[in-house]
Scaffold this motif. Structure first.
Motif, PDB file in Angstrom:
ATOM      1  N   ALA A  90      -2.873 -18.076   6.608  1.00  0.00           N
ATOM      2  CA  ALA A  90      -3.057 -16.952   5.675  1.00  0.00           C
ATOM      3  C   ALA A  90      -2.063 -15.841   5.956  1.00  0.00           C
ATOM      4  N   GLY A  91      -1.598 -15.779   7.198  1.00  0.00           N
ATOM      5  CA  GLY A  91      -0.719 -14.667   7.561  1.00  0.00           C
ATOM      6  C   GLY A  91       0.754 -14.988   7.482  1.00  0.00           C
ATOM      7  N   HIS A  92       1.119 -16.228   7.164  1.00  0.00           N
ATOM      8  CA  HIS A  92       2.549 -16.561   7.207  1.00  0.00           C
ATOM      9  C   HIS A  92       3.216 -16.466   5.833  1.00  0.00           C
ATOM     10  N   GLU A  93       2.858 -17.401   4.937  1.00  0.00           N
ATOM     11  CA  GLU A  93       3.574 -17.450   3.650  1.00  0.00           C
ATOM     12  C   GLU A  93       3.395 -16.156   2.852  1.00  0.00           C
ATOM     13  N   THR A  94       2.204 -15.571   2.992  1.00  0.00           N
ATOM     14  CA  THR A  94       1.925 -14.314   2.296  1.00  0.00           C
ATOM     15  C   THR A  94       2.947 -13.239   2.647  1.00  0.00           C
ATOM     16  N   THR A  95       3.189 -13.079   3.951  1.00  0.00           N
ATOM     17  CA  THR A  95       4.093 -12.011   4.384  1.00  0.00           C
ATOM     18  C   THR A  95       5.545 -12.377   4.086  1.00  0.00           C
ATOM     19  N   SER A 144      -7.647 -12.606 -11.244  1.00  0.00           N
ATOM     20  CA  SER A 144      -6.190 -12.529 -11.115  1.00  0.00           C
ATOM     21  C   SER A 144      -5.803 -11.168 -10.541  1.00  0.00           C
ATOM     22  N   LEU A 145      -5.485 -11.179  -9.262  1.00  0.00           N
ATOM     23  CA  LEU A 145      -5.078  -9.933  -8.600  1.00  0.00           C
ATOM     24  C   LEU A 145      -3.756  -9.445  -9.188  1.00  0.00           C
ATOM     25  N   ALA A 146      -2.855 -10.404  -9.469  1.00  0.00           N
ATOM     26  CA  ALA A 146      -1.531 -10.040  -9.991  1.00  0.00           C
ATOM     27  C   ALA A 146      -1.650  -9.359 -11.355  1.00  0.00           C
ATOM     28  N   ALA A 151      -7.476 -14.388  -6.327  1.00  0.00           N
ATOM     29  CA  ALA A 151      -8.437 -14.377  -5.219  1.00  0.00           C
ATOM     30  C   ALA A 151      -9.060 -15.769  -5.128  1.00  0.00           C
ATOM     31  N   THR A 152      -9.699 -16.073  -4.003  1.00  0.00           N
ATOM     32  CA  THR A 152     -10.424 -17.344  -3.921  1.00  0.00           C
ATOM     33  C   THR A 152     -11.569 -17.307  -4.932  1.00  0.00           C
ATOM     34  N   ASN A 153     -12.020 -18.484  -5.360  1.00  0.00           N
ATOM     35  CA  ASN A 153     -13.028 -18.542  -6.430  1.00  0.00           C
ATOM     36  C   ASN A 153     -14.330 -17.849  -6.017  1.00  0.00           C
ATOM     37  N   ARG A 154     -14.962 -17.254  -6.997  1.00  0.00           N
ATOM     38  CA  ARG A 154     -16.280 -16.636  -6.779  1.00  0.00           C
ATOM     39  C   ARG A 154     -17.249 -17.261  -7.777  1.00  0.00           C
ATOM     40  N   TRP A 155     -18.551 -17.229  -7.477  1.00  0.00           N
ATOM     41  CA  TRP A 155     -19.581 -17.700  -8.397  1.00  0.00           C
ATOM     42  C   TRP A 155     -20.579 -16.570  -8.626  1.00  0.00           C
ATOM     43  N   ILE A 171     -15.949  -7.605   0.850  1.00  0.00           N
ATOM     44  CA  ILE A 171     -16.141  -8.148   2.207  1.00  0.00           C
ATOM     45  C   ILE A 171     -15.052  -9.132   2.618  1.00  0.00           C
ATOM     46  N   HIS A 172     -14.331  -9.700   1.664  1.00  0.00           N
ATOM     47  CA  HIS A 172     -13.249 -10.616   2.037  1.00  0.00           C
ATOM     48  C   HIS A 172     -11.887  -9.942   2.024  1.00  0.00           C
ATOM     49  N   TYR A 173     -11.868  -8.614   1.998  1.00  0.00           N
ATOM     50  CA  TYR A 173     -10.594  -7.876   2.045  1.00  0.00           C
ATOM     51  C   TYR A 173      -9.740  -8.418   3.195  1.00  0.00           C
ATOM     52  N   CYS A 174      -8.455  -8.538   2.953  1.00  0.00           N
ATOM     53  CA  CYS A 174      -7.553  -9.195   3.910  1.00  0.00           C
ATOM     54  C   CYS A 174      -7.680  -8.631   5.326  1.00  0.00           C
ATOM     55  N   LEU A 175      -7.951  -9.560   6.237  1.00  0.00           N
ATOM     56  CA  LEU A 175      -8.087  -9.191   7.651  1.00  0.00           C
ATOM     57  C   LEU A 175      -6.759  -8.724   8.240  1.00  0.00           C
ATOM     58  N   LEU A 180      -4.652  -4.303  -5.839  1.00  0.00           N
ATOM     59  CA  LEU A 180      -5.603  -5.267  -5.271  1.00  0.00           C
ATOM     60  C   LEU A 180      -4.882  -6.391  -4.519  1.00  0.00           C
ATOM     61  N   ALA A 181      -3.665  -6.121  -4.052  1.00  0.00           N
ATOM     62  CA  ALA A 181      -2.880  -7.197  -3.434  1.00  0.00           C
ATOM     63  C   ALA A 181      -3.568  -7.804  -2.211  1.00  0.00           C
ATOM     64  N   PHE A 182      -4.416  -7.033  -1.543  1.00  0.00           N
ATOM     65  CA  PHE A 182      -5.132  -7.574  -0.385  1.00  0.00           C
ATOM     66  C   PHE A 182      -6.590  -7.879  -0.727  1.00  0.00           C
ATOM     67  N   GLY A 183      -6.923  -7.962  -1.994  1.00  0.00           N
ATOM     68  CA  GLY A 183      -8.297  -8.242  -2.395  1.00  0.00           C
ATOM     69  C   GLY A 183      -9.165  -6.993  -2.288  1.00  0.00           C
ATOM     70  N   LEU A 224      -1.328  -5.554   9.638  1.00  0.00           N
ATOM     71  CA  LEU A 224      -0.200  -6.277  10.226  1.00  0.00           C
ATOM     72  C   LEU A 224       0.840  -6.600   9.150  1.00  0.00           C
ATOM     73  N   ALA A 225       0.361  -7.069   7.985  1.00  0.00           N
ATOM     74  CA  ALA A 225       1.284  -7.440   6.904  1.00  0.00           C
ATOM     75  C   ALA A 225       2.087  -6.223   6.432  1.00  0.00           C
ATOM     76  N   ARG A 226       1.408  -5.085   6.312  1.00  0.00           N
ATOM     77  CA  ARG A 226       2.118  -3.859   5.884  1.00  0.00           C
ATOM     78  C   ARG A 226       3.211  -3.528   6.901  1.00  0.00           C
TER      79      ARG A 226
HETATM   80  C1  HEM Z   1       1.484  -9.505   2.377  1.00  0.00           C
HETATM   81  C2  HEM Z   1       0.718 -10.272   3.110  1.00  0.00           C
HETATM   82  C3  HEM Z   1      -0.688 -10.649   2.750  1.00  0.00           C
HETATM   83  C4  HEM Z   1      -1.314 -10.649   1.534  1.00  0.00           C
HETATM   84  C5  HEM Z   1      -0.750 -10.249   0.171  1.00  0.00           C
HETATM   85  C6  HEM Z   1      -2.668 -11.104   1.751  1.00  0.00           C
HETATM   86  C7  HEM Z   1      -3.625 -11.222   0.754  1.00  0.00           C
HETATM   87  C8  HEM Z   1      -4.948 -11.545   0.991  1.00  0.00           C
HETATM   88  C9  HEM Z   1      -5.969 -11.546  -0.009  1.00  0.00           C
HETATM   89  C10 HEM Z   1      -5.762 -11.213  -1.499  1.00  0.00           C
HETATM   90  C11 HEM Z   1      -7.133 -11.890   0.582  1.00  0.00           C
HETATM   91  C12 HEM Z   1      -8.510 -11.936  -0.078  1.00  0.00           C
HETATM   92  C13 HEM Z   1      -8.752 -13.244  -0.770  1.00  0.00           C
HETATM   93  C14 HEM Z   1     -10.043 -13.243  -1.547  1.00  0.00           C
HETATM   94  O1  HEM Z   1     -10.732 -12.243  -1.687  1.00  0.00           O
HETATM   95  O2  HEM Z   1     -10.372 -14.304  -2.062  1.00  0.00           O
HETATM   96  C15 HEM Z   1      -6.839 -12.144   1.972  1.00  0.00           C
HETATM   97  C16 HEM Z   1      -7.770 -12.559   2.902  1.00  0.00           C
HETATM   98  C17 HEM Z   1      -7.461 -12.880   4.213  1.00  0.00           C
HETATM   99  N1  HEM Z   1      -6.251 -12.662   4.845  1.00  0.00           N
HETATM  100 FE1  HEM Z   1      -4.570 -11.945   4.000  1.00  0.00          FE
HETATM  101  N2  HEM Z   1      -2.836 -11.386   3.082  1.00  0.00           N
HETATM  102  C18 HEM Z   1      -1.656 -11.103   3.736  1.00  0.00           C
HETATM  103  C19 HEM Z   1      -1.404 -11.215   5.099  1.00  0.00           C
HETATM  104  C20 HEM Z   1      -2.307 -11.643   6.035  1.00  0.00           C
HETATM  105  C21 HEM Z   1      -2.063 -11.721   7.467  1.00  0.00           C
HETATM  106  C22 HEM Z   1      -0.784 -11.265   8.154  1.00  0.00           C
HETATM  107  C23 HEM Z   1      -3.187 -12.269   8.033  1.00  0.00           C
HETATM  108  C24 HEM Z   1      -3.519 -12.578   9.465  1.00  0.00           C
HETATM  109  C25 HEM Z   1      -2.739 -12.343  10.491  1.00  0.00           C
HETATM  110  C26 HEM Z   1      -4.139 -12.501   6.962  1.00  0.00           C
HETATM  111  C27 HEM Z   1      -5.386 -13.043   7.133  1.00  0.00           C
HETATM  112  C28 HEM Z   1      -6.357 -13.091   6.160  1.00  0.00           C
HETATM  113  C29 HEM Z   1      -7.706 -13.600   6.380  1.00  0.00           C
HETATM  114  C30 HEM Z   1      -8.255 -14.141   7.703  1.00  0.00           C
HETATM  115  C31 HEM Z   1      -8.389 -13.467   5.161  1.00  0.00           C
HETATM  116  C32 HEM Z   1      -9.818 -13.866   4.853  1.00  0.00           C
HETATM  117  C33 HEM Z   1     -10.733 -12.687   5.019  1.00  0.00           C
HETATM  118  C34 HEM Z   1     -12.173 -13.033   4.636  1.00  0.00           C
HETATM  119  O3  HEM Z   1     -12.407 -13.984   3.892  1.00  0.00           O
HETATM  120  O4  HEM Z   1     -13.069 -12.305   5.091  1.00  0.00           O
HETATM  121  N3  HEM Z   1      -3.579 -12.113   5.770  1.00  0.00           N
HETATM  122  N4  HEM Z   1      -5.510 -11.917   2.199  1.00  0.00           N
END
Ligand code: HEM
Length: 170
Positions: free
Chosen positions: A8-13, A83-85, A58-62, A116-120, A110-113, A124-126
């Motif tokens: 989750a932390g690689h391709e995103t960043t 659709s976050l985009a 975002a991942t699917n919700r029900w 409760i599932h807000y990006c962990l 909403l790029a990080f959602g 770090l990504a910022r």
């Molecule tokens: C620009 C980079 C990133 C973007 C745009 C991004 C985006 C997101 C988004 C949109 C979600 C929420 C998905 C949802 O609600 O269905 C998410 C969740 C998550 N992200 Fe990121 N992410 C990024 C970088 C990272 C990095 C660097 C890490 C870890 C080192 C990470 C770990 C996670 C994890 C573990 C979750 C799941 C959180 C949960 O379900 O409680 N992400 N990310």
């Protein structure tokens, strides 16, 4: 957890950095503005996240119960794809959303959602995005696109937005 943190932390960043550089090359006046004042990278990275959101859906919700969103009925247990985009280009939310403005204020994208599932890894990504983009611009200030915009290809994924490659000259 290891899968989530590494994958989750690689391709995103990677996409934040690649898409972000492309966006700046598409808006040269914004690129120049950032090069004149690297402190703008804080609001700049937020805008790059909004403009070319690395995670498009975002991942699917029900639905846990019947509900209305505006006039649209969503029934209990319906699957919802957010659709976050698209939300990040919503003209009701953002002034001139198709324009890249690295000093945009109140940029509640909403790029990080959300919730409760807000990006962990958001912090770090910022940080990675800010360091990488500022470093590229400091080391190769005359960076330019070395291809027609229309020829750039986006990787064929359903969830992510990222370039196959970004040809540049400097
Ligand atoms: C620009 C980079 C990133 C973007 C745009 C991004 C985006 C997101 C988004 C949109 C979600 C929420 C998905 C949802 O609600 O269905 C998410 C969740 C998550 N992200 Fe990121 N992410 C990024 C970088 C990272 C990095 C660097 C890490 C870890 C080192 C990470 C770990 C996670 C994890 C573990 C979750 C799941 C959180 C949960 O379900 O409680 N992400 N990310």
């Amino acid at each position: 957890m290891i899968f989530l943190l590494i994958i989750a932390g690689h391709e995103t960043t990677v996409n934040l950095i690649g898409n972000g550089i492309l966006a700046l090359l598409q808006f040269p006046e914004q690129l120049e503005k950032l090069k004149r004042n690297f402190n703008l990278i804080d609001s700049g990275v937020e805008e790059l996240l909004r403009f070319y959101s690395p995670v498009e859906l975002a991942t699917n919700r029900w639905a846990s119960k019947d509900l209305f969103i505006r006039d649209k009925l969503i029934r209990k247990e319906d699957m919802i794809v957010v659709s976050l985009a698209s939300a990040n280009r919503d003209e009701l939310k953002f002034f001139n959303p198709e324009y890249l403005d690295i000093s945009r204020s109140n940029n509640h994208h909403l790029a990080f959602g959300m919730g409760i599932h807000y990006c962990l890894g958001a912090s770090l990504a910022r940080l990675e995005g800010k360091i990488a983009i500022n470093t590229v611009l400091k080391r190769v200030p005359n960076i330019r696109l070395n291809a027609d915009l229309e020829t750039l290809s986006w990787r064929p994924t359903y969830l992510m937005r990222g370039l196959g490659k970004l040809p540049v000259i400097f």
